[in-house]
Design a protein around this motif. Structure first.
Motif, PDB file in Angstrom:
ATOM      1  N   SER A   1     -21.420  18.286 -10.279  1.00 57.10           N
ATOM      2  CA  SER A   1     -20.662  17.328  -9.478  1.00 57.10           C
ATOM      3  C   SER A   1     -20.468  16.027 -10.229  1.00 57.10           C
TER       4      SER A   1
ATOM      5  N   LYS B   1     -17.691  16.401 -12.722  1.00 66.07           N
ATOM      6  CA  LYS B   1     -16.387  16.373 -12.060  1.00 66.07           C
ATOM      7  C   LYS B   1     -16.025  14.957 -11.627  1.00 66.07           C
TER       8      LYS B   1
ATOM      9  N   THR C   1     -14.740  12.860 -14.421  1.00 64.60           N
ATOM     10  CA  THR C   1     -13.360  13.268 -14.724  1.00 64.60           C
ATOM     11  C   THR C   1     -12.380  12.558 -13.798  1.00 64.60           C
TER      12      THR C   1
ATOM     13  N   ASN D   1     -11.559  13.373  -3.914  1.00 68.23           N
ATOM     14  CA  ASN D   1     -12.205  14.347  -4.807  1.00 68.23           C
ATOM     15  C   ASN D   1     -13.664  13.982  -5.055  1.00 68.23           C
TER      16      ASN D   1
ATOM     17  N   ARG E   1     -16.872  16.229  -4.192  1.00 63.28           N
ATOM     18  CA  ARG E   1     -17.907  16.621  -5.173  1.00 63.28           C
ATOM     19  C   ARG E   1     -19.286  16.180  -4.682  1.00 63.28           C
TER      20      ARG E   1
END
Length: 224
Positions: free
Chosen positions: A83, A86, A89, A208, A212
């Motif tokens: 997580s 991610k 990112t 997002n 996550r």
């Protein structure tokens, strides 16, 4: 690496992800301020400072890979590292969007559509990003779900602003014989629609991050 050392490394990872979040939030704040005040100096600074975010992202990517490789993580640790990777990112992409906003400030004539309240949209997206990182910091599942619900409000603001820009374009009187004036106007309209889209995407990345984080906390990737 002992289990205690591994847990310490996981805590360090969270600290570094939060630090990247602060760096990206600062870039976004400065980009929004430049957009609101048409401050070209600040816009140039933001547009030229993307390397710092990219370097932080690459360093954290390497850290996550090492944490996967050094010790076989248990399920909870595996979710946390995955997580976190991610999330960085998404943060890197928000940094890219801040650069886009800065470049828009440098390129467009904001005096044309002053009635479009970009500050309100930017503040809403920025607040969602803040809260998403707070949820990650404190393992707050309910805040994750709240952020997802707020995304509909941001989408509605963006849709209203885009429709207003298009309506104003249709109603605006332009000398069609002046091709340069027409082209400049259309360029400004295109850029303004892009900046509205990019602000909406900041909110999407906040959602997002919340998703996550919820997966990290509850092994549930769905925000309801």
């Amino acid at each position: 690496m002992t289990r205690e050392e591994y847990q310490s490394s996981l805590a360090d990872l969270r600290t570094e992800v939060l630090a990247m979040g602060e760096l990206v939030a600062d870039r976004l704040d400065r980009a929004l301020a430049a957009l609101a005040t048409v401050d070209e100096a600040v816009a140039r600074e933001v547009a030229g400072a993307d390397d710092a975010v990219d370097r932080r992202y690459l360093a954290l990517e390497s850290t996550c890979i090492q944490l996967f490789a050094r010790q076989q993580p248990v399920a909870g640790d595996l979710r946390f590292v995955a997580s976190s990777f991610k999330i960085v990112t998404d943060l890197e992409r928000v940094g890219d969007l801040a650069v886009n906003l800065a470049q828009y400030t440098l390129a467009a004539d904001r005096k044309r559509f002053e009635e479009v309240d970009l500050s309100a949209i930017g503040d809403r997206a920025r607040s969602m990003l803040d809260d998403a990182m707070a949820a990650y910091r404190t393992d707050d599942a309910e805040l994750c779900r709240e952020i997802a619900a707020r995304d509909d409000e941001l989408d509605a603001l963006c849709q209203h602003a885009s429709e207003r820009v298009v309506r104003d374009l249709i109603e605006r009187e332009v000398d069609e014989g002046d091709s340069w004036a027409v082209e400049e106007l259309l360029d400004d309209v295109s850029r303004l629609l892009l900046v509205i889209r990019d602000l909406e995407r900041v909110g999407d990345h906040a959602v997002n991050i919340a998703a996550r984080t919820l997966y990290m906390i509850e092994s549930d990737p769905e925000l309801v």
